[in-house]
Design a protein around this motif. Structure first.
Motif, PDB file in Angstrom:
ATOM      1  N   SER A  90       0.817  -1.208   0.000  1.00  0.00           N
ATOM      2  CA  SER A  90       0.000   0.000   0.000  1.00  0.00           C
ATOM      3  C   SER A  90       0.850   1.256   0.000  1.00  0.00           C
ATOM      4  O   SER A  90       0.444   2.289  -0.550  1.00  0.00           O
ATOM      5  CB  SER A  90      -0.938   0.001   1.205  1.00  0.00           C
ATOM      6  OG  SER A  90      -1.863  -1.062   1.128  1.00  0.00           O
ATOM      7  N   ALA A  91       2.010   1.206   0.625  1.00  0.00           N
ATOM      8  CA  ALA A  91       2.902   2.354   0.605  1.00  0.00           C
ATOM      9  C   ALA A  91       3.421   2.624  -0.801  1.00  0.00           C
ATOM     10  O   ALA A  91       3.702   3.774  -1.162  1.00  0.00           O
ATOM     11  CB  ALA A  91       4.063   2.141   1.569  1.00  0.00           C
ATOM     12  N   ALA A  92       3.546   1.586  -1.592  1.00  0.00           N
ATOM     13  CA  ALA A  92       3.993   1.746  -2.976  1.00  0.00           C
ATOM     14  C   ALA A  92       2.855   2.198  -3.881  1.00  0.00           C
ATOM     15  O   ALA A  92       3.023   3.081  -4.722  1.00  0.00           O
ATOM     16  CB  ALA A  92       4.573   0.427  -3.488  1.00  0.00           C
ATOM     17  N   ASP A  93       1.683   1.582  -3.711  1.00  0.00           N
ATOM     18  CA  ASP A  93       0.491   1.925  -4.493  1.00  0.00           C
ATOM     19  C   ASP A  93      -0.703   1.425  -3.697  1.00  0.00           C
ATOM     20  O   ASP A  93      -0.953   0.218  -3.622  1.00  0.00           O
ATOM     21  CB  ASP A  93       0.538   1.256  -5.874  1.00  0.00           C
ATOM     22  CG  ASP A  93      -0.635   1.638  -6.761  1.00  0.00           C
ATOM     23  OD1 ASP A  93      -1.733   1.880  -6.230  1.00  0.00           O
ATOM     24  OD2 ASP A  93      -0.463   1.686  -7.997  1.00  0.00           O
ATOM     25  N   SER A  94      -1.430   2.341  -3.080  1.00  0.00           N
ATOM     26  CA  SER A  94      -2.478   1.923  -2.155  1.00  0.00           C
ATOM     27  C   SER A  94      -3.643   1.233  -2.838  1.00  0.00           C
ATOM     28  O   SER A  94      -4.349   0.447  -2.206  1.00  0.00           O
ATOM     29  CB  SER A  94      -2.975   3.115  -1.335  1.00  0.00           C
ATOM     30  OG  SER A  94      -3.483   4.139  -2.170  1.00  0.00           O
ATOM     31  N   SER A  95      -3.872   1.489  -4.115  1.00  0.00           N
ATOM     32  CA  SER A  95      -4.898   0.731  -4.829  1.00  0.00           C
ATOM     33  C   SER A  95      -4.496  -0.733  -4.949  1.00  0.00           C
ATOM     34  O   SER A  95      -5.303  -1.634  -4.716  1.00  0.00           O
ATOM     35  CB  SER A  95      -5.139   1.328  -6.222  1.00  0.00           C
ATOM     36  OG  SER A  95      -5.869   2.534  -6.151  1.00  0.00           O
ATOM     37  N   LEU A  96      -3.237  -0.975  -5.294  1.00  0.00           N
ATOM     38  CA  LEU A  96      -2.748  -2.353  -5.362  1.00  0.00           C
ATOM     39  C   LEU A  96      -2.778  -3.010  -3.988  1.00  0.00           C
ATOM     40  O   LEU A  96      -3.023  -4.212  -3.871  1.00  0.00           O
ATOM     41  CB  LEU A  96      -1.326  -2.386  -5.924  1.00  0.00           C
ATOM     42  CG  LEU A  96      -1.214  -2.274  -7.449  1.00  0.00           C
ATOM     43  CD1 LEU A  96       0.226  -2.036  -7.861  1.00  0.00           C
ATOM     44  CD2 LEU A  96      -1.765  -3.516  -8.129  1.00  0.00           C
ATOM     45  N   GLY A  97      -2.559  -2.229  -2.938  1.00  0.00           N
ATOM     46  CA  GLY A  97      -2.640  -2.789  -1.594  1.00  0.00           C
ATOM     47  C   GLY A  97      -4.034  -3.174  -1.196  1.00  0.00           C
ATOM     48  O   GLY A  97      -4.238  -4.132  -0.443  1.00  0.00           O
ATOM     49  N   GLN A  98      -5.046  -2.440  -1.693  1.00  0.00           N
ATOM     50  CA  GLN A  98      -6.426  -2.731  -1.317  1.00  0.00           C
ATOM     51  C   GLN A  98      -7.041  -3.853  -2.141  1.00  0.00           C
ATOM     52  O   GLN A  98      -7.928  -4.557  -1.655  1.00  0.00           O
ATOM     53  CB  GLN A  98      -7.296  -1.479  -1.449  1.00  0.00           C
ATOM     54  CG  GLN A  98      -8.712  -1.683  -0.915  1.00  0.00           C
ATOM     55  CD  GLN A  98      -9.594  -0.465  -1.050  1.00  0.00           C
ATOM     56  OE1 GLN A  98      -9.123   0.630  -1.369  1.00  0.00           O
ATOM     57  NE2 GLN A  98     -10.888  -0.635  -0.823  1.00  0.00           N
ATOM     58  N   ILE A  99      -6.611  -4.039  -3.373  1.00  0.00           N
ATOM     59  CA  ILE A  99      -7.268  -5.012  -4.251  1.00  0.00           C
ATOM     60  C   ILE A  99      -7.330  -6.413  -3.637  1.00  0.00           C
ATOM     61  O   ILE A  99      -8.372  -7.065  -3.714  1.00  0.00           O
ATOM     62  CB  ILE A  99      -6.591  -5.024  -5.642  1.00  0.00           C
ATOM     63  CG1 ILE A  99      -6.923  -3.718  -6.386  1.00  0.00           C
ATOM     64  CG2 ILE A  99      -7.058  -6.221  -6.477  1.00  0.00           C
ATOM     65  CD1 ILE A  99      -6.119  -3.501  -7.652  1.00  0.00           C
ATOM     66  N   PRO A 100      -6.274  -6.943  -2.988  1.00  0.00           N
ATOM     67  CA  PRO A 100      -6.381  -8.286  -2.416  1.00  0.00           C
ATOM     68  C   PRO A 100      -7.035  -8.333  -1.042  1.00  0.00           C
ATOM     69  O   PRO A 100      -7.142  -9.416  -0.454  1.00  0.00           O
ATOM     70  CB  PRO A 100      -4.934  -8.749  -2.328  1.00  0.00           C
ATOM     71  CG  PRO A 100      -4.159  -7.489  -2.143  1.00  0.00           C
ATOM     72  CD  PRO A 100      -4.880  -6.450  -2.948  1.00  0.00           C
ATOM     73  N   GLN A 101      -7.496  -7.198  -0.510  1.00  0.00           N
ATOM     74  CA  GLN A 101      -8.061  -7.197   0.855  1.00  0.00           C
ATOM     75  C   GLN A 101      -9.215  -8.189   0.968  1.00  0.00           C
ATOM     76  O   GLN A 101      -9.267  -9.005   1.898  1.00  0.00           O
ATOM     77  CB  GLN A 101      -8.512  -5.786   1.242  1.00  0.00           C
ATOM     78  CG  GLN A 101      -9.008  -5.662   2.669  1.00  0.00           C
ATOM     79  CD  GLN A 101     -10.514  -5.813   2.799  1.00  0.00           C
ATOM     80  OE1 GLN A 101     -11.267  -5.419   1.904  1.00  0.00           O
ATOM     81  NE2 GLN A 101     -10.963  -6.376   3.897  1.00  0.00           N
ATOM     82  N   ASN A 102     -10.153  -8.135   0.046  1.00  0.00           N
ATOM     83  CA  ASN A 102     -11.297  -9.043   0.118  1.00  0.00           C
ATOM     84  C   ASN A 102     -10.941 -10.469  -0.303  1.00  0.00           C
ATOM     85  O   ASN A 102     -11.634 -11.413   0.072  1.00  0.00           O
ATOM     86  CB  ASN A 102     -12.447  -8.503  -0.728  1.00  0.00           C
ATOM     87  CG  ASN A 102     -13.159  -7.352  -0.041  1.00  0.00           C
ATOM     88  OD1 ASN A 102     -13.818  -7.530   0.965  1.00  0.00           O
ATOM     89  ND2 ASN A 102     -13.002  -6.150  -0.583  1.00  0.00           N
ATOM     90  N   HIS A 103      -9.883 -10.621  -1.066  1.00  0.00           N
ATOM     91  CA  HIS A 103      -9.356 -11.955  -1.365  1.00  0.00           C
ATOM     92  C   HIS A 103      -8.935 -12.640  -0.064  1.00  0.00           C
ATOM     93  O   HIS A 103      -9.347 -13.782   0.226  1.00  0.00           O
ATOM     94  CB  HIS A 103      -8.174 -11.819  -2.318  1.00  0.00           C
ATOM     95  CG  HIS A 103      -7.350 -13.046  -2.517  1.00  0.00           C
ATOM     96  ND1 HIS A 103      -7.555 -13.937  -3.547  1.00  0.00           N
ATOM     97  CD2 HIS A 103      -6.287 -13.528  -1.812  1.00  0.00           C
ATOM     98  CE1 HIS A 103      -6.663 -14.909  -3.474  1.00  0.00           C
ATOM     99  NE2 HIS A 103      -5.886 -14.688  -2.430  1.00  0.00           N
TER     100      HIS A 103
END
Length: 407
Positions: A90-103
């Motif tokens: 998420s520090a690198a790209d917070s959208s990429l950090g959030q995408i696997p949250q529900n996974h």
């Protein structure tokens, strides 16, 4: 628009997917990926360029399988490590950090409530590189937790009909775990294949932050679902389980990552480009006493938030190993404390970055405002003000918090 980018089907696993062995490897891989993801993150946000290539690398890295239990071939990393991995990405790209949250959330529901056969099959898909999205929330219901999407029995299987929004990750997923209400009014969790006839994903997410999470709509028009793809859900909250605090620690980790990114960008911008706020007798902003004061405050609060996140992971690990009313409550409270502080520091770090950078920090070429936009968008997931209420009630009145996914 509907999804047009090709996805790997469920019966064709990726080639060359890594299987991570332990916590140390998970952290090392996360740091290596983050270094790549950081490049281009500002442009992806500015142009809303969907991160298909980055997600392919993310999947092949093995990080999407790190919570799979060892008995099923995974690393079963600690919750401390999982939170750190999410924060690093998420520090690198917070959208990429959030995408696997529900996974990860869907895998926790599977661990807690899935049958042995379901675990073997779905864990194997994940280790082969498959991504799970989500279709949980709905718009227009009386409360955020209400659901109207129906699961209707038909022969040996079911049909699903309804509409979802805030479906983060669905745009990129091979399976879409979906919360549904069955014929008896009980909430279930259906792990629906992306290519099921009647399922449509609409890329209509237009939030000003977290712009590439793909958190748009999912439509179900009498979608057939096999009985083997339905896992109990409501019972995960009828008894003490870690499903609720597990969900929340991932959100706290995303916010901690956003805060860290804003802080690091503030350091770099002030060192390289900024001048003192006032004529204080110094030539560099990095020597200005007001600037030093602000960075001191920001550093202390960020480090406190990161420490609370690690502490929450330890409480969650204890509850995962021995779930009962008291251990789950303690984990929920520890996670709520972390979530409260990570919310505050993510917002303040993003705002302080712009304040310290000055008007040049708002230029599109830098896109520094994305950190505040991302924080403001993601921290609205559930109201942090209720976390203070639950924490105070726990310590003052010895009252255990309610078991739900939004505490």
């Amino acid at each position: 628009m509907s999804l047009a980018h090709p996805l790997t089907p469920l019966d064709q696993p990726f080639d060359g997917v890594a299987v991570i062995r332990d916590d140390a490897e998970a952290l090392a891989v996360a740091h290596a990926l983050a270094a790549d993801f950081r490049e281009g993150a500002a442009a992806r946000d500015r142009e809303r360029r969907l991160p298909h290539a980055e997600l392919e690398a993310f999947s092949r890295s093995g990080l999407w399988g790190i919570v799979v239990p060892r008995d099923y071939g995974g690393a079963d990393v600690s919750r401390v490590t999982l939170a750190q991995v999410v924060a690093i990405i998420s520090a690198a790209d917070s959208s990429l950090g959030q995408i696997p949250q529900n996974h990860f959330y869907a895998l926790e529901v599977l661990r807690v409530n899935g049958s042995e056969a379901q675990k073997r099959r779905l864990y194997a898909e994940v280790l082969a590189g498959q991504r799970f999205g989500n279709a949980l929330a709905e718009i227009g219901t009386r409360t955020a937790s209400d659901r109207t999407t129906r699961l209707t029995r038909e022969g040996d299987g079911y049909r699903v009909k309804g509409r979802k929004f805030y479906a983060t990750g669905a745009l990129y997923a091979q399976r879409i775990p979906t919360s549904v209400i069955d014929d008896d009014g009980v909430q279930q969790f259906a792990y629906i294949p992306r290519n099921a006839p009647g399922l449509e994903i609409i890329d209509d997410w237009s939030g000003f932050g977290q712009r590439t999470t793909g958190s748009g709509s999912v439509l179900f028009e009498d979608v057939a679902v096999a009985a083997e793809d339905v896992v109990p859900f409501q019972s995960a909250f009828d008894r003490p389980t870690t499903v609720g605090p597990f969900a929340q620690i991932l959100h706290a980790a995303i916010d901690a990552g956003i805060a860290r990114a804003a802080y690091e960008d503030a350091l770099a911008f002030v060192r390289e480009r900024s001048r003192p706020w006032i004529d204080s007798g110094v030539d560099k902003a990095s020597e200005d006493p007001l600037t030093l004061h602000e960075f001191g405050r920001l550093s202390i609060r960020l480090h406190a938030a990161e420490a609370l996140l690690e502490r929450a992971g330890r409480f969650l690990d204890a509850a995962t190993a021995n779930p009962h009313a008291e251990s789950v409550a303690a984990a929920s409270i520890a996670v709520a404390e972390a979530r409260a502080l990570t919310t505050e520091i993510a917002l303040s770090a993003g705002s302080k970055l712009l304040e310290l950078a000055g008007s040049r920090g708002t230029l599109a070429e830098f896109n520094l405002d994305r950190h505040w936009r991302n924080a403001r968008t993601h921290t609205l997931h559930d109201p942090v003000r209720w976390k203070y209420h639950a924490v105070g009630d726990y310590y003052l009145n010895d009252r255990l918090p309610p078991r739900r996914g939004t505490l």
